[in-house]
Design an enzyme around this catalytic site. Structure first.
Site, PDB file in Angstrom:
ATOM      1  N   LEU A 191       0.808  -1.205  -0.032  1.00  0.00           N
ATOM      2  CA  LEU A 191      -0.177  -0.047  -0.013  1.00  0.00           C
ATOM      3  C   LEU A 191       0.782   1.274   0.058  1.00  0.00           C
ATOM      4  O   LEU A 191       0.338   2.427  -0.154  1.00  0.00           O
ATOM      5  CB  LEU A 191      -0.893  -0.024   1.253  1.00  0.00           C
ATOM      6  CG  LEU A 191      -2.220  -0.707   1.081  1.00  0.00           C
ATOM      7  CD1 LEU A 191      -2.126  -2.144   0.833  1.00  0.00           C
ATOM      8  CD2 LEU A 191      -2.994  -0.519   2.458  1.00  0.00           C
ATOM      9  N   TYR A 211       1.856   9.907 -10.325  1.00  0.00           N
ATOM     10  CA  TYR A 211       0.988   8.784  -9.596  1.00  0.00           C
ATOM     11  C   TYR A 211       0.631   7.984 -10.484  1.00  0.00           C
ATOM     12  O   TYR A 211       0.488   6.601 -10.543  1.00  0.00           O
ATOM     13  CB  TYR A 211       0.056   9.763  -8.669  1.00  0.00           C
ATOM     14  CG  TYR A 211      -0.903   8.887  -8.037  1.00  0.00           C
ATOM     15  CD1 TYR A 211      -0.532   8.321  -6.894  1.00  0.00           C
ATOM     16  CD2 TYR A 211      -2.148   8.719  -8.406  1.00  0.00           C
ATOM     17  CE1 TYR A 211      -1.108   7.265  -5.751  1.00  0.00           C
ATOM     18  CE2 TYR A 211      -3.030   7.778  -7.321  1.00  0.00           C
ATOM     19  CZ  TYR A 211      -2.596   7.239  -6.355  1.00  0.00           C
ATOM     20  OH  TYR A 211      -3.429   6.539  -5.447  1.00  0.00           O
TER      21      TYR A 211
HETATM   22  P1  NAD Z   1      -2.046   7.486   2.891  1.00  0.00           P
HETATM   23  O1  NAD Z   1      -1.217   8.466   2.301  1.00  0.00           O
HETATM   24  O2  NAD Z   1      -2.663   7.604   4.032  1.00  0.00           O
HETATM   25  O3  NAD Z   1      -0.886   6.017   3.105  1.00  0.00           O
HETATM   26  C1  NAD Z   1       0.334   5.937   2.508  1.00  0.00           C
HETATM   27  C2  NAD Z   1       1.186   5.489   3.300  1.00  0.00           C
HETATM   28  O4  NAD Z   1       2.373   4.724   2.412  1.00  0.00           O
HETATM   29  C3  NAD Z   1       1.482   6.195   4.348  1.00  0.00           C
HETATM   30  O5  NAD Z   1       1.505   5.746   5.493  1.00  0.00           O
HETATM   31  C4  NAD Z   1       2.778   6.627   3.729  1.00  0.00           C
HETATM   32  O6  NAD Z   1       3.823   7.369   4.889  1.00  0.00           O
HETATM   33  C5  NAD Z   1       3.605   5.456   3.184  1.00  0.00           C
HETATM   34  N1  NAD Z   1       4.592   5.665   2.220  1.00  0.00           N
HETATM   35  C6  NAD Z   1       4.585   6.436   1.150  1.00  0.00           C
HETATM   36  N2  NAD Z   1       5.612   6.545   0.421  1.00  0.00           N
HETATM   37  C7  NAD Z   1       6.369   5.366   1.124  1.00  0.00           C
HETATM   38  C8  NAD Z   1       7.680   4.810   0.739  1.00  0.00           C
HETATM   39  N3  NAD Z   1       8.340   5.266  -0.016  1.00  0.00           N
HETATM   40  N4  NAD Z   1       7.908   3.730   1.511  1.00  0.00           N
HETATM   41  C9  NAD Z   1       7.276   3.329   2.897  1.00  0.00           C
HETATM   42  N5  NAD Z   1       6.058   3.838   2.947  1.00  0.00           N
HETATM   43  C10 NAD Z   1       5.781   4.943   2.070  1.00  0.00           C
HETATM   44  O7  NAD Z   1      -2.856   6.770   1.865  1.00  0.00           O
HETATM   45  P2  NAD Z   1      -4.089   5.854   1.800  1.00  0.00           P
HETATM   46  O8  NAD Z   1      -5.235   6.490   1.322  1.00  0.00           O
HETATM   47  O9  NAD Z   1      -3.862   4.958   3.051  1.00  0.00           O
HETATM   48  O10 NAD Z   1      -3.635   4.862   0.458  1.00  0.00           O
HETATM   49  C11 NAD Z   1      -2.892   3.700   0.516  1.00  0.00           C
HETATM   50  C12 NAD Z   1      -2.702   2.954  -0.751  1.00  0.00           C
HETATM   51  O11 NAD Z   1      -4.098   2.780  -1.590  1.00  0.00           O
HETATM   52  C13 NAD Z   1      -1.862   3.959  -1.657  1.00  0.00           C
HETATM   53  O12 NAD Z   1      -1.159   3.150  -2.449  1.00  0.00           O
HETATM   54  C14 NAD Z   1      -2.838   4.498  -2.741  1.00  0.00           C
HETATM   55  O13 NAD Z   1      -2.321   4.789  -4.011  1.00  0.00           O
HETATM   56  C15 NAD Z   1      -3.957   3.577  -2.736  1.00  0.00           C
HETATM   57  N6  NAD Z   1      -5.384   4.072  -2.922  1.00  0.00           N
HETATM   58  C16 NAD Z   1      -6.110   4.907  -2.315  1.00  0.00           C
HETATM   59  C17 NAD Z   1      -7.156   5.390  -2.546  1.00  0.00           C
HETATM   60  C18 NAD Z   1      -8.023   6.256  -1.491  1.00  0.00           C
HETATM   61  O14 NAD Z   1      -9.051   6.771  -1.894  1.00  0.00           O
HETATM   62  N7  NAD Z   1      -7.696   6.046  -0.207  1.00  0.00           N
HETATM   63  C19 NAD Z   1      -7.506   5.277  -3.855  1.00  0.00           C
HETATM   64  C20 NAD Z   1      -6.865   4.590  -4.750  1.00  0.00           C
HETATM   65  C21 NAD Z   1      -5.751   4.123  -4.514  1.00  0.00           C
END
Ligand code: NAD
Ligand code: UDP
Length: 313
Positions: A75, A147
């Protein structure tokens, strides 16, 4: 009774990751959470830090990781446009190098690996609602490309590791998801509107607010993750996970003002470049293959989310 597994969750300190870790721990699994805290916070995991089966490690997924686990959920990646555009090169590296590193780990361990992909792979969609077959319409050099293209390349890597090395993969295309533990300042529409409404500040509608999104409550989404991970190996995805109830951004603002009893007014701000006009998932595959569909109506999910943000405002 499910057998207990050792499960790695990258990005586990973020919004979705923290809910996933909580659910896996509740089921009795041994969870290793890795995060570099770019957008995630230890505070999201407060309820888990004393759990003997939970382990938290600071690690950036753009570097290789050597651990022993049975399953991986990848994630790690900032999800809010404000955050992922803050350091676009790092965003692409996180998606692409991150995928290479988790897939390399999965290959060594012969572990099943899940990728959190996104509806952004469809860009500004030509087909509506979006089925998985849709190939997307993306500006490869625009501000969202770090992204969108990073996530598309990660999907390519997942499918090539699957075809070339036989790695069991699961790819979920996640549509806009909301709920408690979203970052209050992450710039996403639900958190922005609720914080603005609670503070009595103007609600910032980008463009005229006629663009649409479909919002899924976090508990529904996590259930979808688990069902996909536990589906038979031929169910690789990509599979859409989201709530197919479409709403305009203006309607969302009006609902949040009504639910919070706020005196906030609506103001229009310029629409960001490449902002998709419409977005809504076709979830036929998730319904058929996973027997999954979202259960939480928007206003019920918003109520829980408003309650969470009320404590922060
Ligand atoms: P978020 O930003 O709350 O969580 C992402 C996490 O990844 C954070 O804890 C961040 O610190 C960590 N992170 C970022 N870069 C990193 C790295 N290089 N190494 C280690 N950790 C790292 O976002 P979220 O909403 O929880 O999204 C989680 C995943 O789901 C992401 O991959 C996102 O692309 C995907 N996603 C989320 C949504 C949504 O609506 N929330 C929609 C589509 C896709
Ligand atoms: N948006 C808005 N006001 C805000 C934040 C976002 O009108 O304060 C709009 C944004 O332009 C987009 C939609 O809400 O059309 C969803 O934005 P978000 O950043 O949550 O996610 P996206 O789906 O664009 O990745």
């Amino acid at each position: 009774m499910l057998t207990s597994k050792r499960i790695l969750v990258t990005g586990g300190a973020g919004f979705l990751g923290s809910h996933l870790c909580e659910r896996l721990i509740a089921e009795g699994h041994d969870v290793l959470c890795v995060d570099n805290y770019f957008t995630g916070r230890k505070a999201n995991l407060l309820g888990l830090l004393d759990e003997p089966l939970f382990e938290l490690m600071r690690h950036d997924v753009t570097f290789p990781l050597y651990v022993e686990v049975d399953e991986i959920y990848n994630l790690a990646c900032p999800a809010s446009p404000v955050h992922y555009q803050h350091d676009p090169v790092q965003t692409t590296k996180t998606s692409v190098h991150g995928a290479i590193n988790v897939l390399g780990l999965a290959k060594r361990l012969r572990a099943k690996v899940f990728q959190a992909s996104t509806s952004e792979v469809y860009g500004d969609p030509e087909v509506h609602p979006q089925p998985e077959e849709s190939r997307g319409s993306i500006n490869p050099i625009g501000p969202r490309a770090c992204y969108d293209e990073g996530k598309r390349c990660a999907e390519t890597l997942f499918f090539d590791y699957h075809r070339q090395h036989g790695i069991p993969i699961r790819v979920a295309r996640i549509f806009n998801t909301y709920g408690p533990r979203m970052h209050p300042d992450d710039g996403r529409v639900v958190s922005n509107f609720i914080m603005q409404a609670l503070r009595g500040e103007p609600i910032t509608i980008y463009g005229n607010g006629s663009q649409t999104r479909a919002f899924c409550y976090v508990d529904d989404l996590i259930e979808g993750f688990l069902r996909l991970m536990r589906a038979p190996d031929e169910v690789t995805g990509p599979i859409n996970l989201g709530n197919p109830v479409e709403t305009t951004i203006r309607e969302l603002a009006e609902t949040i003002i009504r639910m919070t009893g706020s005196k906030s007014t609506l103001i229009e701000k310029p629409l960001p470049q490449d902002d998709p006009v419409r977005r809504c998932p076709d979830i036929t595959k998730a319904k058929t293959l996973l027997d999954w569909s979202p259960k939480v109506p928007l206003e019920v999910g918003l109520e829980k989310t408003i309650a969470y943000f009320s404590k922060l405002a």
